[in-house]
Structure formats: C-alpha cells, structure tokens
Write a protein that holds these residues in place. Structure first.
Motif, PDB file in Angstrom:
ATOM      1  N   VAL A   1       0.833  -1.109  -0.006  1.00 31.45           N
ATOM      2  CA  VAL A   1       0.047   0.162  -0.118  1.00 31.45           C
ATOM      3  C   VAL A   1       0.730   1.083   0.104  1.00 31.45           C
ATOM      4  N   ASN A   2       1.815   1.103   0.844  1.00 34.41           N
ATOM      5  CA  ASN A   2       2.731   2.170   0.719  1.00 34.41           C
ATOM      6  C   ASN A   2       3.516   2.428  -0.435  1.00 34.41           C
ATOM      7  N   GLN A   3       3.772   1.526  -1.127  1.00 29.73           N
ATOM      8  CA  GLN A   3       4.504   1.578  -2.349  1.00 29.73           C
ATOM      9  C   GLN A   3       3.476   2.053  -3.627  1.00 29.73           C
ATOM     10  N   LEU A   4       2.212   1.524  -3.370  1.00 30.20           N
ATOM     11  CA  LEU A   4       1.210   2.390  -4.102  1.00 30.20           C
ATOM     12  C   LEU A   4       0.807   3.682  -4.042  1.00 30.20           C
ATOM     13  N   MET A   5       0.860   3.976  -2.688  1.00 30.02           N
ATOM     14  CA  MET A   5       0.565   5.408  -2.351  1.00 30.02           C
ATOM     15  C   MET A   5       1.547   6.566  -2.967  1.00 30.02           C
ATOM     16  N   THR A   6       2.791   5.896  -3.113  1.00 33.55           N
ATOM     17  CA  THR A   6       4.087   6.719  -3.439  1.00 33.55           C
ATOM     18  C   THR A   6       3.847   6.830  -4.871  1.00 33.55           C
ATOM     19  N   LEU A   7       3.444   5.748  -5.740  1.00 36.61           N
ATOM     20  CA  LEU A   7       3.149   5.832  -7.043  1.00 36.61           C
ATOM     21  C   LEU A   7       1.907   6.969  -7.074  1.00 36.61           C
ATOM     22  N   CYS A   8       1.031   6.827  -6.425  1.00 33.46           N
ATOM     23  CA  CYS A   8      -0.262   7.661  -6.733  1.00 33.46           C
ATOM     24  C   CYS A   8       0.364   9.099  -6.353  1.00 33.46           C
ATOM     25  N   ASP A   9       1.267   9.484  -5.421  1.00 30.73           N
ATOM     26  CA  ASP A   9       1.725  10.750  -5.164  1.00 30.73           C
ATOM     27  C   ASP A   9       2.385  11.344  -6.349  1.00 30.73           C
ATOM     28  N   GLU A  10       3.215  10.350  -6.929  1.00 26.86           N
ATOM     29  CA  GLU A  10       4.157  10.743  -7.846  1.00 26.86           C
ATOM     30  C   GLU A  10       3.413  11.092  -9.233  1.00 26.86           C
ATOM     31  N   LEU A  11       2.280  10.166  -9.271  1.00 31.53           N
ATOM     32  CA  LEU A  11       1.488  10.404 -10.674  1.00 31.53           C
ATOM     33  C   LEU A  11       0.623  11.818 -10.455  1.00 31.53           C
ATOM     34  N   GLU A  12       0.327  11.912  -9.502  1.00 26.84           N
ATOM     35  CA  GLU A  12      -0.421  13.266  -9.214  1.00 26.84           C
ATOM     36  C   GLU A  12       0.478  14.469  -9.297  1.00 26.84           C
ATOM     37  N   THR A  13       1.566  14.668  -8.905  1.00 28.93           N
ATOM     38  CA  THR A  13       2.480  15.429  -9.139  1.00 28.93           C
ATOM     39  C   THR A  13       2.802  15.821 -10.671  1.00 28.93           C
ATOM     40  N   LYS A  14       3.035  14.512 -11.445  1.00 30.21           N
ATOM     41  CA  LYS A  14       3.193  14.545 -12.883  1.00 30.21           C
ATOM     42  C   LYS A  14       1.855  15.133 -13.470  1.00 30.21           C
ATOM     43  N   LEU A  15       0.777  14.813 -13.026  1.00 36.03           N
ATOM     44  CA  LEU A  15      -0.464  15.525 -13.351  1.00 36.03           C
ATOM     45  C   LEU A  15      -0.467  16.826 -13.377  1.00 36.03           C
ATOM     46  N   ARG A  16      -0.212  17.565 -12.118  1.00 41.53           N
ATOM     47  CA  ARG A  16      -0.167  18.642 -11.925  1.00 41.53           C
ATOM     48  C   ARG A  16       0.919  19.600 -12.799  1.00 41.53           C
ATOM     49  N   GLN A  17       2.115  19.016 -13.032  1.00 40.45           N
ATOM     50  CA  GLN A  17       3.008  19.313 -13.919  1.00 40.45           C
ATOM     51  C   GLN A  17       2.479  19.481 -15.466  1.00 40.45           C
ATOM     52  N   ALA A  18       1.840  18.408 -15.945  1.00 44.16           N
ATOM     53  CA  ALA A  18       1.351  18.314 -17.195  1.00 44.16           C
ATOM     54  C   ALA A  18       0.186  19.291 -17.417  1.00 44.16           C
ATOM     55  N   GLU A  19      -0.457  19.802 -16.445  1.00 47.61           N
ATOM     56  CA  GLU A  19      -1.491  20.700 -16.442  1.00 47.61           C
ATOM     57  C   GLU A  19      -0.889  22.126 -16.607  1.00 47.61           C
ATOM     58  N   THR A  20       0.197  22.251 -15.964  1.00 44.76           N
ATOM     59  CA  THR A  20       1.100  23.519 -15.837  1.00 44.76           C
ATOM     60  C   THR A  20       1.540  23.796 -17.176  1.00 44.76           C
ATOM     61  N   ASP A  21       2.212  22.656 -17.841  1.00 44.13           N
ATOM     62  CA  ASP A  21       2.910  22.725 -18.956  1.00 44.13           C
ATOM     63  C   ASP A  21       1.718  23.156 -20.086  1.00 44.13           C
TER      64      ASP A  21
END
Length: 117
Positions: free
Chosen positions: A66-86
């Motif tokens: 679960v911790n591994q998947l939550m970290t992955l979710c956090d990374e994906l969320e950050t990438k999504l925010r960056q993609a929206e900004t870009d």
C-alpha cells in the motif's frame, strides 16, 4: 482529491465494512442478535466478536505494498499537475504567437472568442 491519510482512512473503512458484511461475520452477528420486533446486537456483544485478521507477516506485506502504491499515486499526481501547468503554458504561448501574427483589429475578435472557453 483526498489526502494520503484520507485515502488510507477510506481504505480502512472499506476493509471494516467488507469484513462486517462477510457471510462469516453476518452469521456471528445473527447468532448473537436479540429482540423480536427490532432485532439487533448490543455494542457489548459486538465488541466480543472475533474478527479475522491476517497474520502479522501478511499485514506487513500489505502495508508495504500500500505504501508503495501510495507513493506511486503521489508521483502520478505530481506529474499530472506538472502536465496541466505545461499545457497551460503551451496554450498561452500559442495564443500569444497567434495574436502577434495578426492585425491589431483582429486581436480583439480573437480574444473575445477565446474568452468563451
């Protein structure tokens, strides 16, 4: 979006609900229920029900996953925010380029039509 803690609480709630609604737990609850008109179970009896729990090693494996998947979710969320900004920067640059390449009188028309988006 829910915070990481919020998502964990939702998952814990779902595990508890799934456990309580399982045939095993429902049979235990029904066997200990009292009353004729409104059947129910007292909290004191409910607290004494055995609850199936995974072995400690399995719990640790689940928590690690679960911790591994939550970290992955956090990374994906950050990438999504960056993609929206870009994306926003790219759109702004494209609009700016278009506006610079057209006549000043047409710029107002373009800006008016873009404001509807």
């Amino acid at each position: 979006m829910l915070s990481r803690l919020g998502r964990i609480k939702v998952r814990i709630f779902n595990v508890i609900m799934t456990t309580l609604m399982s045939p095993f737990m429902q049979d235990l609850i029904i066997d200990r229920a009292t009353g004729m008109t409104a059947t129910g179970i007292r909290a004191s009896k409910l607290k004494l029900l055995p609850v199936p729990v995974a072995p400690l090693a399995e719990q640790k494996r689940i928590v690690a996953k679960v911790n591994q998947l939550m970290t992955l979710c956090d990374e994906l969320e950050t990438k999504l925010r960056q993609a929206e900004t870009d994306s926003e920067k790219l759109i702004n640059a494209a609009v700016s380029h278009v506006l610079q390449s057209i006549q000043p009188t047409a710029q107002e028309e373009v800006l008016t039509s873009l404001s509807s988006f």
